[in-house]
Design a protein around this motif. Structure first.
Motif, PDB file in Angstrom:
ATOM      1  N   TYR A 121      26.469   7.257  -8.071  1.00 37.81           N
ATOM      2  CA  TYR A 121      25.839   6.784  -6.834  1.00 37.81           C
ATOM      3  C   TYR A 121      25.420   7.940  -5.939  1.00 37.81           C
ATOM      4  N   GLN A 161      22.225   9.146  -7.302  1.00 35.59           N
ATOM      5  CA  GLN A 161      21.139   8.224  -6.946  1.00 35.59           C
ATOM      6  C   GLN A 161      20.656   8.473  -5.524  1.00 35.59           C
ATOM      7  N   ARG A 162      21.613   8.657  -4.598  1.00 33.41           N
ATOM      8  CA  ARG A 162      21.237   8.864  -3.197  1.00 33.41           C
ATOM      9  C   ARG A 162      20.459  10.161  -3.011  1.00 33.41           C
ATOM     10  N   GLN A 180      17.002   9.675  -4.420  1.00 29.06           N
ATOM     11  CA  GLN A 180      16.183   8.896  -3.484  1.00 29.06           C
ATOM     12  C   GLN A 180      15.712   9.756  -2.320  1.00 29.06           C
ATOM     13  N   ARG A 181      16.602  10.625  -1.860  1.00 28.89           N
ATOM     14  CA  ARG A 181      16.233  11.511  -0.747  1.00 28.89           C
ATOM     15  C   ARG A 181      15.077  12.418  -1.149  1.00 28.89           C
TER      16      ARG A 181
END
Length: 671
Positions: free
Chosen positions: A136, A139-140, A143-144
């Motif tokens: 996770y 993933q963050r 995404q950033r």
């Protein structure tokens, strides 16, 4: 490792966990036992080296969460030790390290594409205080980076869009007009000041010219007016005139003059004179851009700008910006216009020559019925009617076949009728969002229709009830604010959208329209980008279909109401057919009486549907080839609408003939 039987026991949880960490040598292996966020979990530390980067990390592996604190407290020391050992195998540490290596490589390569320092995104791997598994966290961070890339691309596309379209250069986009030595003549005055008459006389005398109207009806009226003109004296040949609107073409071979709706201006064919009617519509929210384009792009030696006095400042600003000499004539109303001393109050106080104004089709038909039940004949005019029907109804009033005309503010523009008095049933109109009081400009334009010069010596205005009468009295005294002298609306052209698409690679119509509104260069705000709300809503649906930008743009402009289900359904069918490259042919209805089975609303919608098909056919004749049939079917429906209106009028009068009480009951209910 120690034998499990040698484990000490303690009532202190923290002490026991610290013992386990020491006993299992977790710190030496880069493992922490952490309690946070309502979880007990393991965190692995390490360092990844890639292409000169040294990236330390502290991450929770996939199986790193051990238990909730309440459950952890209930476990004895042995159970805790077994669980920790099970989750900290060398394979677990190695797997997390390999996953982190792969992630670091991907981020570094993506960041390199934009010239960014990858550590901007990766340095958090050693700083995060979270119980979330590494998956996770990755993933963050991804995404950033994706959002940053999107922002960077958006800024890049915005910059390219700004470079590709500069609205300061808008006048130069009209090549013929910008090269001509033009002159503007503004004829400004209230309704019934003779301004349009003067402009049309000049147009008829010119060797070539174009009349630009706000409505199909006005284009049709002045088309016939030009046809009847004799430019070279009483014995001269009639002018050769073409009519061009979005939905209709009447092309005369060798035509020297054109009557057209303003949106249909031909900017490539130079003429001697152009007349742009209702010039104050420069300020119109939805259609103002068409007037901007007409003033800037009309390829005429002399351009007559005809309209209300409040447009003067705007015209002067445009003339100065375009470096075109301007001559302004302010005309006065040719006959006086007065408020009646009091309101009308009763239907029996209506008289021949009155125009009764409402603001919806439903109200128009209701008032028509109430008035006909008093034994008066009524002509009916409202926006939903085709130009042909509106004109036929106006003709009945003009020739005395109808005593009274009942209509919406569609009467305020065009339709020269011998109206003696305007009677307002209300001063409140729905603006598309809410009911609101009409502006003074509209009130005065409607009122100005009273007292036709040459027919009546004076025009009168009244409210039907006392409140409406007092509001109209106040509106007639109110000073109308001038049209803004900057921020002239400019609608996107297909060429501009293609230019934006070329520099951004964008094919979504919604996004292209959004870029036009938000990203093009608007140096001083003199010209300002504007799109219609309905066009944007249509674009969202059209983007779901396999259509070109040109096809989507064209379909977004079809003049058909999305609020009428049968018309919206037809529009969607046409769009889907074009997406499938399927030809849509019309067929005459095998039942010649089919229109007789429809109610008035259905016949009106049928007329509008065929007109919209013709509009499409002129633009995509390969896929919508039945243009002539569409026009014939639209005319047939229009004639049926006119016949129904006359039948309803006659029926109501016959029904109440010799029954004086009927009208009073209706009137009382209205109050």
């Amino acid at each position: 490792m120690s034998d499990h039987r040698d484990l000490p026991t303690s009532d202190n949880l923290e002490h026991d966990d610290a013992f386990l960490e020491r006993e299992l040598g977790l710190a030496a292996r880069g493992v922490e036992l952490v309690k946070m966020e309502g979880r007990v979990f393991l965190r692995f530390s390490g360092e990844v080296q890639y292409d000169g980067l040294r990236v330390p990390y502290r991450l929770v592996p996939a199986r790193g969460v051990l238990a909730k604190p309440s459950k952890w407290r209930k476990m004895d020391l042995l159970a805790r030790r077994v669980l920790i050992e099970e989750r900290t195998h060398e394979e677990d540490l190695r797997r997390l390290h390999l996953e982190t290596e792969e992630f670091v490589r991907d981020i570094a390569e993506d960041a390199d594409e934009f010239g960014w320092d990858p550590m901007t995104f990766l340095d958090v791997l050693d700083e995060l205080e979270t119980s979330e598994p590494a998956e996770y966290v990755f993933q963050r961070i991804s995404q950033r980076l994706t959002h940053a890339a999107e922002r960077e691309e958006e800024e890049r596309h915005a910059a390219r869009t700004k470079e590709s379209i500069n609205l300061a250069e808008y006048p130069q986009s009209f090549e013929v007009a910008s090269r001509m030595q033009r002159k503007f003549i503004a004829l400004l005055g209230p309704t019934n000041s003779g301004k349009t008459h003067r402009a049309m006389e000049a147009l008829a005398k010119a060797a070539s010219g174009v009349y630009l109207a706000p409505l199909r009806l006005l284009a049709l009226e002045n088309y016939e007016r030009l046809q009847a003109a004799r430019p070279h004296g009483a014995h001269g040949d009639a002018l050769k005139v073409s009519l061009i609107t979005g939905e209709e073409r009447r092309l005369e071979e060798g035509a020297t003059h054109v009557a057209s709706t303003v949106e249909m201006l031909d900017t490539r064919t130079p003429v001697e004179v152009a007349v742009i009617d209702e010039i104050q519509m420069l300020a119109d929210r939805d259609r103002g851009a068409a007037w901007t384009a007409a003033v800037v792009g009309a390829p005429a030696n002399v351009v007559y700008l005809v309209g209300a006095p409040e447009a003067r400042r705007a015209i002067e600003a445009l003339a100065e910006r375009l470096e075109v000499p301007l001559e302004v004539h302010v005309l006065k109303r040719m006959g006086p216009l007065s408020m009646e001393p009091s309101s009308v109050r009763k239907l029996s106080n209506l008289r021949r020559g009155d125009a009764v104004i409402c603001f919806s089709r439903r109200e128009v038909l209701m008032w028509r019925d109430m008035i006909t039940e008093k034994g008066l004949s009524v002509a009916t005019v409202y926006g939903n009617l085709s130009p042909e029907v509106r004109r036929a109804q106006a003709e009945r009033f003009r020739e005395g076949q109808a005593d009274i005309v009942v209509g919406t503010d569609a009467l305020a523009m065009g339709l020269n009728m011998p109206i003696a008095r305007i009677v307002m049933t209300t001063t409140v109109k729905y603006n598309g969002y809410e009911e609101e009081e009409i502006p003074a400009a509209l009130a005065k334009q409607i009122a100005g229709r009273a007292g036709r010069y040459g027919v009546h010596e004076e025009g009168f205005v009244a409210g039907y009830d006392d409140d409406t009468h007092q509001v109209m009295r106040a509106l007639m005294k109110e000073k109308i604010p001038p049209v803004a002298a900057t921020g002239f609306a400019v609608a996107p052209s297909l060429e501009q959208l293609h230019r934006i698409a070329a520099v951004t690679g964008e094919t979504s119509l919604v996004k292209l329209l959004k870029r036009f509104v938000h990203n093009i260069d608007v140096p001083d705000g003199f010209f300002y980008p504007r799109i219609q709300d309905e066009q944007n809503e249509r674009a969202e649906w059209l983007d779901t279909l396999p259509l070109s930008v040109a096809e989507k743009f064209m379909l977004s402009l079809v003049p058909i109401s999305s609020r009428v289900p049968v018309l919206q359904s037809a529009w969607e069918h046409w769009a889907l057919s074009l997406a499938k490259k399927k030809v849509v042919k019309l067929q005459p209805n095998p039942n010649p009486q089919h229109l007789f089975t429809m109610n008035l609303q259905e016949i009106e919608d049928t007329c509008r549907l065929y007109s919209a098909y013709a509009w499409l056919g002129y633009r995509e004749p390969e896929y919508f080839p039945s243009i002539e049939l569409a026009l014939a079917l639209a005319r047939e429906a229009a004639e049926r609408v006119d016949a129904v209106l006359q039948q309803q009028n006659s029926a109501a009068r016959k029904r109440q003939g010799g029954k004086p009480g009927g009208g009073k009951r209706q009137e009382g209910r209205r109050r």
